[in-house]
Design a protein around this motif. Structure first.
Motif: not given
Ligand code: T4K
Length: 411
Positions: A28-29, A81, A83, A108-109, A177, A179, A214, A305, A332, A334, A337
């Motif tokens: 995974r990434v 969270n 956001t 989200a920003t 931000d 995050a 969170g 990252f 993987e 990704r 952005f």
């Molecule tokens: N500002 C910025 C600049 C941000 O990048 C973000 C969020 C925010 C604000 C807002 O923060 P939050 O409201 O989310 O707290 C992710 C995250 O959901 C997100 O928090 C993050 N930035 C954004 C850049 O990416 P996805 O869609 O890439 O996640 P997903 O499910 O595709 O998973 C990515 C990798 O992680 C996969 O290889 C699977 C792995 N994974 C994922 C989860 C959920 C795990 O191994 N375990 C897990 O529990 O969004």
């Protein structure tokens, strides 16, 4: 006279061309690094005994106290969270006008800006650091601008002092931000979290410090902290009345506990990430067409990252082609952005100008796998995969088109 190219070595044939996969299963990434589950048992027992699960419980308050100490800031308000943390911080400090925001990043920003009642004004980023810089922000200020929301993209610290100078020159609110950036350090030596009027963190499962879902706002201003706490609890400051329209963005005890017990390990995890990022750079140094994000002298990223820009003309393949080829290896990558923020359908109404650096980056960026418990052997596998895809690039290009889809000839 043209020099004949050496034939790529058969043993190095990538999986996308029928070679053996380099990774068993799926790398995974990212994935969360967690404190040992058994260390949480006494705390869980405490939560069960107290029967207190949210609304300012003792675990949440202890997390806020420890975060404030670590971030060297006077106040931390936890949130459900990142956001919501950002929405509250924006509503607390910026009015309803335009907020400058870099055009490379996560949606989200921008959602937060809109939800807080402000309007995003997309600004291009620096071609080296990929961040919003003071000079880019300065050039984008208009009579409608009320704030600057800079993003520590990928964990890389912005120039906080320069942005503070622009903000104070024009009387603007300055927010960060953060995050991606828990544990990163400004060039001044101060931790991320301590600058501007407020900074907002995410503790999502994918972040260096996680509580599952969170986030938190950090600020030195007690009025901002009070406003954020109220905004994240129905607009009620404890009177029983909603004093303003607001949200429910509270962090539960169970989520807070996960972050609280992870906190003592974060610096160790970031040191580990530094090794991983250094290994990637060393292993890939010989390949043409790869560009890394520049770090300002003295500042330190948490390596949330490992982003890389792939220049197609030099590397021989596009970012999408590389993603497809590594997927076949079980790896993987990704495209964090892409697209640029102003090119998302939801935000097109606010996109009035061309932002060439952001658009170029959106075409070229990929993120390599990284998590705090990733083995160096896995890092080497990823690099080996990139090397062999590069060696066979002309053949790979016959299988996948530049957008990463199966090429016409391969269908
Ligand atoms: N500002 C910025 C600049 C941000 O990048 C973000 C969020 C925010 C604000 C807002 O923060 P939050 O409201 O989310 O707290 C992710 C995250 O959901 C997100 O928090 C993050 N930035 C954004 C850049 O990416 P996805 O869609 O890439 O996640 P997903 O499910 O595709 O998973 C990515 C990798 O992680 C996969 O290889 C699977 C792995 N994974 C994922 C989860 C959920 C795990 O191994 N375990 C897990 O529990 O969004």
């Amino acid at each position: 006279m043209s020099v004949p190219r050496p034939r790529p070595h058969e043993a190095e044939r990538p999986a996308i061309l029928g070679g053996r996969k380099l990774v068993e299963g799926w790398l995974r990434v990212t994935e969360p690094t967690l404190p040992p589950w058994w260390r949480l048992l006494p705390d869980l027992m405490g939560i069960w005994q107290r029967r207190w699960l949210t609304n300012g419980g003792p675990v949440e308050r202890e997390l806020e106290r420890q975060l404030a100490a670590m971030l060297e800031t006077r106040h931390v308000v936890s949130a459900a969270n990142g956001t919501l943390a950002l929405m509250a911080a924006l509503r607390a400090v910026a009015g309803r006008g335009e907020v400058l925001v870099p055009a490379v990043g996560f949606s989200a920003t921008v959602h937060a800006i809109l939800a807080a009642g402000a309007t995003p004004r997309f600004v291009d980023v620096d071609p080296e650091s990929w961040l919003l810089t003071p000079s880019l922000a300065q050039a984008a200020v208009t009579s409608s601008t009320v704030g600057i929301l800079a993003v520590h993209l990928y964990g890389q610290p912005c120039d906080s002092l320069g942005l503070e100078a622009v903000a104070s020159r024009h009387g603007l609110a300055l927010l960060f931000d953060a995050a991606h950036a828990f544990g990163s350090v400004y060039a001044s030596g101060r931790p991320i979290g301590s600058a501007g009027m407020a900074e907002a963190f995410s503790f999502h499962a994918t972040k260096v410090l996680t509580s599952g879902e969170g986030g938190a706002v950090s600020t030195n201003d007690p009025r901002v902290a009070r406003a954020c706490r109220q905004l994240l609890a129905f607009g009620d400051a404890g009177t029983g009345y909603a004093e303003q329209a607001a949200w429910n963005g509270k962090l539960s005890e169970l989520h807070a506990l996960l972050a609280l017990r992870a906190l003592p390990m974060v610096n160790h995890w970031i040191a580990r990430r530094e090794q991983i990022a250094a290994r990637y750079r060393a292993n890939l140094a010989q390949l043409p067409g790869l560009r890394w994000q520049a770090t300002a002298p003295g500042s330190r990223t948490n390596h949330q990252f490992v982003p890389l820009a792939i220049l197609r003309d030099e590397f021989g393949l596009s970012a999408d082609q590389l993603v497809a080829a590594l997927k076949a290896e079980g790896i993987e990558l990704r495209r964090y952005f892409a697209p640029a923020l102003h090119e998302h359908p939801a935000f097109r109404a606010y996109a009035h100008i061309e932002l060439p650096v952001a658009q170029h980056l959106a075409r070229t960026l990929v993120c390599l796998p990284i998590y705090s418990h990733m083995s160096l052997e896995h890092v080497d596998r990823v690099c080996q995969a990139i090397h062999r895809v590069y060696v066979w690039r002309e053949h790979v290009a016959t299988q996948v088109d530049e957008a990463g889809h199966p090429a016409r000839s391969a269908r």
